[in-house]
Design an enzyme around this catalytic site. Structure first.
Site: not given
Length: 245
Positions: A9-10, A36, A38, A51, A111, A113, A231
């Site tokens: 995640h990020r 992943e 953004d 993000h 993702e 945004k 994370d």
């Protein structure tokens, strides 16, 4: 235990500043099989990875991403907020991440945004970038903006999409099938074993977010999810390694 996707995640955001090349690179070292991130647009229409729609939390300045040129964004310090060791980190471009993972067996979850800010032409730009880099088989596009994902699917039927959502949905697998989505990306508390099985029966994967507790990871794996967004990819990698011995 069957193999599942370990989606960082990020990037490795527990130990590196989120959505930086340091975080992406470290996640792969820690066993992630997916990343992943953004995606937003600069004022001059470049795809950048950050993000928040504003810059204050992770880039140390006021203002909105949408109002800054890519050159202005690249001049910002995207790492010191996390630790002084990361002062050299900058807001990456999507091209930089593509360059890192292309040709590797790594899933890339982008993702969009575009819920708070309606980025005109974002879908077309992302699809063009994916095609230019021959990343169609590695990429999955996700968003809380499901209308945007429908647009992406119409523009590029060959690129997978995933529906992000926070609250429980009624028969989410039927909804996903109607939108021709390949995956559900629910908040971890909106997952049930029955829905995971029903989704899989329609060829739809389930990748819950953001799961950092090993007990929660194991519970979701036992529900049958195909991947977990976390994370701490090293924690999930260690857990899956133990249970596949």
């Amino acid at each position: 235990m069957r193999s599942i996707d370990i989606i960082a995640h990020r990037g490795a955001s527990a130990i590196c500043p989120e959505n930086t090349m340091a975080a992406f690179e470290r996640s792969l070292q820690l066993g992630a099989t997916g990343i992943e991130t953004d995606v937003q647009l600069s004022s001059d229409g470049r795809l950048v990875l950050i993000h928040d729609e504003t810059l204050s939390r992770t880039a140390g300045t006021e203002g909105w991403v949408k109002d800054k040129s890519v050159e202005e964004l690249r001049s910002l310090d995207a790492g010191t907020w996390f630790h002084a060791h990361f002062a050299v980190e900058r807001i990456p471009s999507l091209d930089e991440l593509f360059d890192l993972v292309r040709g590797k067996n790594i899933l890339l979850n982008l993702e969009l945004k575009n819920g708070m800010v309606s980025y005109k032409g974002m879908e077309e730009k992302i699809i063009k970038a994916v095609r230019d880099w021959d990343m169609e088989q590695q990429v999955i596009l996700s968003s809380f903006n499901h209308a945007s994902l429908v647009k992406c699917k119409r523009l590029a039927p060959e690129i997978r999409t995933a529906l992000l959502y926070m609250e429980k949905l009624y028969r989410p697998y039927d909804y996903a099938a109607k939108l021709e989505a390949s995956a559900l990306h629910p908040y971890k508390l909106a997952v049930t074993q029955e829905e995971v099985a029903s989704a899989l029966a329609q060829g739809i994967a389930t990748h819950p977010f953001t799961v950092n507790d090993p007990v929660e990871m194991l519970a979701l794996i036992n529900m049958g999810v195909q991947g977990i967004i976390t994370d701490v990819p090293d924690v999930l990698a260690a857990l899956t390694a133990v249970h596949t011995r």
